[in-house]
Design a protein around this motif. Structure first.
Motif, PDB file in Angstrom:
ATOM      1  N   ALA A 270      35.673 -51.128   0.257  1.00  8.09           N
ATOM      2  CA  ALA A 270      36.735 -50.601  -0.609  1.00  8.09           C
ATOM      3  C   ALA A 270      37.693 -49.726   0.201  1.00  8.09           C
ATOM      4  CB  ALA A 270      36.125 -49.806  -1.752  1.00  8.09           C
ATOM      5  N   ARG A 271      37.135 -48.925   1.107  1.00  8.36           N
ATOM      6  CA  ARG A 271      37.988 -48.039   1.915  1.00  8.36           C
ATOM      7  C   ARG A 271      38.988 -48.859   2.737  1.00  8.36           C
ATOM      8  NH1 ARG A 271      36.400 -45.027   6.140  1.00  8.36           N
ATOM      9  NH2 ARG A 271      34.149 -45.358   5.892  1.00  8.36           N
ATOM     10  N   TYR A 272      38.600 -50.034   3.158  1.00  9.84           N
ATOM     11  CA  TYR A 272      39.512 -50.899   3.918  1.00  9.84           C
ATOM     12  C   TYR A 272      40.246 -51.890   3.014  1.00  9.84           C
ATOM     13  CZ  TYR A 272      38.321 -48.796   8.275  1.00  9.84           C
ATOM     14  OH  TYR A 272      38.211 -47.880   9.288  1.00  9.84           O
ATOM     15  N   ARG A 273      40.172 -51.639   1.719  1.00 12.24           N
ATOM     16  CA  ARG A 273      40.842 -52.498   0.741  1.00 12.24           C
ATOM     17  C   ARG A 273      40.556 -53.972   1.008  1.00 12.24           C
ATOM     18  NH1 ARG A 273      43.321 -48.615  -1.665  1.00 12.24           N
ATOM     19  NH2 ARG A 273      44.150 -49.775  -3.430  1.00 12.24           N
ATOM     20  N   ALA A 274      39.268 -54.244   1.235  1.00 10.44           N
ATOM     21  CA  ALA A 274      38.848 -55.619   1.508  1.00 10.44           C
ATOM     22  C   ALA A 274      39.194 -56.513   0.315  1.00 10.44           C
ATOM     23  CB  ALA A 274      37.347 -55.670   1.768  1.00 10.44           C
ATOM     24  N   LEU A 275      39.451 -57.782   0.602  1.00  9.42           N
ATOM     25  CA  LEU A 275      39.668 -58.739  -0.482  1.00  9.42           C
ATOM     26  C   LEU A 275      38.415 -58.853  -1.334  1.00  9.42           C
ATOM     27  CD1 LEU A 275      41.408 -61.664   1.459  1.00  9.42           C
ATOM     28  CD2 LEU A 275      42.480 -60.137  -0.214  1.00  9.42           C
ATOM     29  N   SER A 276      37.252 -58.879  -0.657  1.00  7.22           N
ATOM     30  CA  SER A 276      36.004 -59.056  -1.407  1.00  7.22           C
ATOM     31  C   SER A 276      34.844 -58.360  -0.729  1.00  7.22           C
ATOM     32  CB  SER A 276      35.687 -60.556  -1.561  1.00  7.22           C
ATOM     33  OG  SER A 276      35.293 -61.105  -0.315  1.00  7.22           O
ATOM     34  N   ALA A 277      33.867 -58.002  -1.554  1.00 10.01           N
ATOM     35  CA  ALA A 277      32.549 -57.562  -1.084  1.00 10.01           C
ATOM     36  C   ALA A 277      31.573 -58.562  -1.690  1.00 10.01           C
ATOM     37  CB  ALA A 277      32.250 -56.151  -1.553  1.00 10.01           C
ATOM     38  N   ASP A 278      30.723 -59.145  -0.848  1.00 12.92           N
ATOM     39  CA  ASP A 278      29.981 -60.332  -1.263  1.00 12.92           C
ATOM     40  C   ASP A 278      28.472 -60.105  -1.239  1.00 12.92           C
ATOM     41  OD1 ASP A 278      32.628 -60.860  -0.167  1.00 12.92           O
ATOM     42  OD2 ASP A 278      32.208 -62.984  -0.391  1.00 12.92           O
ATOM     43  N   LEU A 280      26.025 -58.208  -3.036  1.00 15.03           N
ATOM     44  CA  LEU A 280      25.949 -57.038  -3.939  1.00 15.03           C
ATOM     45  C   LEU A 280      24.730 -57.007  -4.860  1.00 15.03           C
ATOM     46  CD1 LEU A 280      29.734 -56.721  -4.902  1.00 15.03           C
ATOM     47  CD2 LEU A 280      28.466 -55.348  -3.250  1.00 15.03           C
ATOM     48  N   GLU A 281      23.604 -57.582  -4.407  1.00 16.25           N
ATOM     49  CA  GLU A 281      22.380 -57.352  -5.181  1.00 16.25           C
ATOM     50  C   GLU A 281      22.070 -55.854  -5.197  1.00 16.25           C
ATOM     51  OE1 GLU A 281      22.849 -60.015  -3.387  1.00 16.25           O
ATOM     52  OE2 GLU A 281      22.112 -61.712  -4.574  1.00 16.25           O
ATOM     53  N   PHE A 282      22.395 -55.190  -4.073  1.00 18.73           N
ATOM     54  CA  PHE A 282      22.112 -53.760  -3.962  1.00 18.73           C
ATOM     55  C   PHE A 282      23.429 -52.996  -3.840  1.00 18.73           C
ATOM     56  CE2 PHE A 282      18.416 -56.104  -2.673  1.00 18.73           C
ATOM     57  CZ  PHE A 282      17.398 -55.447  -3.328  1.00 18.73           C
ATOM     58  N   VAL A 283      23.916 -52.547  -4.975  1.00 18.11           N
ATOM     59  CA  VAL A 283      25.118 -51.712  -5.000  1.00 18.11           C
ATOM     60  C   VAL A 283      24.932 -50.736  -6.156  1.00 18.11           C
ATOM     61  CG1 VAL A 283      26.448 -53.273  -6.494  1.00 18.11           C
ATOM     62  CG2 VAL A 283      27.661 -51.715  -4.993  1.00 18.11           C
ATOM     63  N   GLY A 284      25.358 -49.501  -5.932  1.00 17.98           N
ATOM     64  CA  GLY A 284      25.196 -48.488  -6.974  1.00 17.98           C
ATOM     65  C   GLY A 284      26.497 -48.252  -7.722  1.00 17.98           C
ATOM     66  N   ALA A 285      26.451 -47.270  -8.627  1.00 19.57           N
ATOM     67  CA  ALA A 285      27.626 -46.987  -9.447  1.00 19.57           C
ATOM     68  C   ALA A 285      28.795 -46.520  -8.584  1.00 19.57           C
ATOM     69  CB  ALA A 285      27.285 -45.933 -10.500  1.00 19.57           C
ATOM     70  N   SER A 286      28.521 -45.787  -7.510  1.00 17.36           N
ATOM     71  CA  SER A 286      29.640 -45.302  -6.692  1.00 17.36           C
ATOM     72  C   SER A 286      30.295 -46.456  -5.957  1.00 17.36           C
ATOM     73  CB  SER A 286      29.176 -44.195  -5.728  1.00 17.36           C
ATOM     74  OG  SER A 286      28.733 -44.744  -4.506  1.00 17.36           O
ATOM     75  N   GLY A 287      29.480 -47.399  -5.478  1.00 18.25           N
ATOM     76  CA  GLY A 287      30.044 -48.580  -4.827  1.00 18.25           C
ATOM     77  C   GLY A 287      30.880 -49.381  -5.813  1.00 18.25           C
ATOM     78  N   ARG A 289      32.409 -48.301  -8.527  1.00 19.98           N
ATOM     79  CA  ARG A 289      33.664 -47.580  -8.819  1.00 19.98           C
ATOM     80  C   ARG A 289      34.661 -47.743  -7.679  1.00 19.98           C
ATOM     81  NH1 ARG A 289      30.234 -43.583 -10.938  1.00 19.98           N
ATOM     82  NH2 ARG A 289      30.268 -42.465  -8.941  1.00 19.98           N
ATOM     83  N   ALA A 290      34.162 -47.687  -6.453  1.00 21.14           N
ATOM     84  CA  ALA A 290      35.050 -47.827  -5.291  1.00 21.14           C
ATOM     85  C   ALA A 290      35.683 -49.216  -5.263  1.00 21.14           C
ATOM     86  CB  ALA A 290      34.273 -47.561  -4.005  1.00 21.14           C
ATOM     87  N   ARG A 320      30.609 -54.609 -14.233  1.00 23.49           N
ATOM     88  CA  ARG A 320      31.476 -54.815 -15.406  1.00 23.49           C
ATOM     89  C   ARG A 320      32.006 -53.489 -15.941  1.00 23.49           C
ATOM     90  NH1 ARG A 320      27.420 -58.024 -18.383  1.00 23.49           N
ATOM     91  NH2 ARG A 320      27.963 -60.210 -18.107  1.00 23.49           N
ATOM     92  N   ALA A 321      31.080 -52.523 -16.110  1.00 24.68           N
ATOM     93  CA  ALA A 321      31.473 -51.237 -16.698  1.00 24.68           C
ATOM     94  C   ALA A 321      32.514 -50.544 -15.823  1.00 24.68           C
ATOM     95  CB  ALA A 321      30.243 -50.347 -16.876  1.00 24.68           C
ATOM     96  N   ALA A 322      32.407 -50.740 -14.513  1.00 26.26           N
ATOM     97  CA  ALA A 322      33.376 -50.109 -13.604  1.00 26.26           C
ATOM     98  C   ALA A 322      34.706 -50.857 -13.594  1.00 26.26           C
ATOM     99  CB  ALA A 322      32.794 -50.056 -12.192  1.00 26.26           C
ATOM    100  N   GLY A 323      34.712 -52.078 -14.137  1.00 19.62           N
ATOM    101  CA  GLY A 323      35.960 -52.853 -14.153  1.00 19.62           C
ATOM    102  C   GLY A 323      36.193 -53.658 -12.891  1.00 19.62           C
ATOM    103  N   VAL A 324      35.116 -54.036 -12.203  1.00 21.03           N
ATOM    104  CA  VAL A 324      35.245 -54.844 -10.983  1.00 21.03           C
ATOM    105  C   VAL A 324      35.439 -56.307 -11.379  1.00 21.03           C
ATOM    106  CG1 VAL A 324      34.098 -55.536  -8.835  1.00 21.03           C
ATOM    107  CG2 VAL A 324      33.671 -53.259  -9.793  1.00 21.03           C
ATOM    108  N   SER A 325      36.340 -56.991 -10.691  1.00 21.17           N
ATOM    109  CA  SER A 325      36.517 -58.435 -10.926  1.00 21.17           C
ATOM    110  C   SER A 325      35.367 -59.187 -10.268  1.00 21.17           C
ATOM    111  CB  SER A 325      37.824 -58.927 -10.315  1.00 21.17           C
ATOM    112  OG  SER A 325      38.903 -58.282 -10.910  1.00 21.17           O
ATOM    113  N   LEU A 326      34.801 -60.151 -10.993  1.00 24.01           N
ATOM    114  CA  LEU A 326      33.651 -60.903 -10.490  1.00 24.01           C
ATOM    115  C   LEU A 326      34.052 -62.322 -10.108  1.00 24.01           C
ATOM    116  CD1 LEU A 326      31.045 -59.908 -13.272  1.00 24.01           C
ATOM    117  CD2 LEU A 326      31.512 -58.741 -11.087  1.00 24.01           C
TER     118      LEU A 326
END
Ligand code: DI6
Ligand code: FE
Length: 422
Positions: A270-278, A280-287, A289-290, A320-326
């Protein structure tokens, strides 16, 4: 391109080359009806673009006046051409023996110590000819295309030296020239540490982020970069070194993030405004939100989850709750997802990860387009976008997710031209 919530718009200045009538159209435009459905609509193309979408009666009278060919879709469903936004399509050899061994109780670590795992594919890829790599990748691409795929993201990453990474990216470009499909290339520079750099990790990362990236980018072979950020692969700092180098060159990034552990790779992406993060079985609420804040798409890869018999699915509710596009992709690769069916990935995204069919289909159209940076060109059926669409003999769009192993695709148009292969 201007985003519109009303796809029933029309261009008054352009004429048409061809018009499709009697289709049930799922435009996949967000915010409209479910699946962006239009009833009684027709679609016209001019050149490689969608020129008009509107009521079927208007289409017919105008087609007669303009004397353009009319295709009768006989009630088939028309959807945007599908986008497989994460593949490792080009590699030598196979890992079927490793699969057999794992099912006989031999562990992944034992296999890797005996020269298996990613390294065995690197060896087979280095030993293969460019022609052989192209031929095997063409077969895989054609299987994806037969289901209605019109855009494929293709990663390198099994060469791990400049010469072979170059061949993989050249083969990827060649795929796009030989086949009626659009290819986005990704330099997966940091996939695994090659044995010749076993004693010099830092030296390898410097080569990847420095001269190798420069040479490949200067040759026009790189649309984006990628790194496998994981405790068994590359650290956050190593990944960041590569992302920073790419950013300096104006190249966008993908990141393999959170497949096996949460190292904070999603936050880095997210910090590098990547097109995608792929993964994500292990990602928390902060990830999550970012990712939402940076507009980075979460690409879910249920094929790898399934093959590895993982038990912790990605936290779809948190995303979903954070509003991330899937988005959803095959992750086609010989080790963890030997999958050449995006429709199977759709089913798995629903059954294993709990996506709704509408979310899953948005994940291989509208959101997959964003994941490859092509959202102004493809991913929805709207005037001005490229005329990439697929026809399916189904009763409703959810059937694309429902079938296990059937292929209801009955036709494909790529860039305004009907494909012979479909
Ligand atoms: N994650 C994966 O699942 C594949 N690559 C990656 O970064 C594994 C690739 C392989 O095992 O060959
Ligand atoms: Fe992958």
């Amino acid at each position: 391109m201007q985003q519109s919530t009303d796809p029933m718009q029309q261009s008054t200045t352009r004429e048409w080359d061809r018009v499709w009538v009697n289709a049930r159209i799922a435009t996949m435009v967000a915010g409209a009806a479910p699946y962006g459905n239009l009833t009684g609509a027709a679609l016209a193309v001019r050149g490689d673009r969608i020129a008009w979408i509107g009521p079927a009666e208007q289409a017919l009278s105008r087609a007669r006046a303009l004397d353009v060919p009319v295709e009768d879709c006989r009630g088939q469903w028309m959807l945007p051409g599908l986008i497989d936004c994460h593949t490792h399509l080009i590699y030598g050899g196979s890992r079927v023996e490793e699969f057999e061994k794992r099912l006989c109780g031999i562990s992944y670590e034992e296999i890797a110590r005996a020269g298996g795992g990613i390294q065995s594919t690197v060896n087979a890829t280095r030993a293969a000819s460019a022609a052989g790599l192209l031929a095997s990748a063409m077969g895989r691409a054609q299987r994806l295309m037969a289901e209605g795929v019109t855009t494929i993201e293709v990663k390198s990453g099994y060469g791990l030296n400049l010469a072979v990474e170059r061949i993989l990216l050249e083969v990827a470009r060649e795929l796009g020239r030989r086949l009626p499909v659009s290819v986005r290339t990704t330099y997966l520079g940091l996939h695994d540490l090659p044995t010749e750099f076993a004693a010099d990790r830092a030296g390898f990362v410097e080569q990847v982020a420095g001269p190798w990236l420069e040479a490949l980018a200067d040759a026009g072979l790189v649309d984006a970069v990628d790194a496998f950020c994981e405790n068994i692969a590359f650290t956050l700092a190593e990944t960041e070194r590569f992302l920073a180098a790419a950013q300096t060159r104006g190249l966008p990034a993908h990141v393999h993030a959170g497949q096996l552990s949460d190292m904070g790779a999603a936050e880095l992406a997210a910090r590098y405004r990547a097109l995608s993060a792929d993964h994500l079985e292990f990602v928390g609420a902060s990830g999550a939100r970012a990712l939402a804040a940076s507009g980075t798409v979460a690409v879910l890869l249920p094929g790898a989850f399934f093959m590895l018999r993982q038990t912790t699915p990605p936290p779809v509710n948190v995303l979903r709750a954070a509003g991330v596009s899937l988005a959803v992709a095959t992750d086609c690769n010989p080790g963890t997802s030997p999958c050449t069916s995006l429709l199977l990935a759709l089913n798995m995204a629903c059954t294993l990860f709990g996506l709704t069919p509408e979310e899953a289909i948005a994940g291989v159209t509208r959101n997959a387009a964003r994941a490859v940076g092509l959202e102004t060109l493809v991913g929805t059926l709207e005037v001005g976008k490229r005329a990439d669409f697929a026809f399916y003999q189904i009763d409703r769009p959810a059937e694309l997710c429902y079938n296990l192993g059937a292929n209801p695709c009955v036709g494909v148009v790529f860039g305004g031209v009907a494909r012979a292969t479909a």
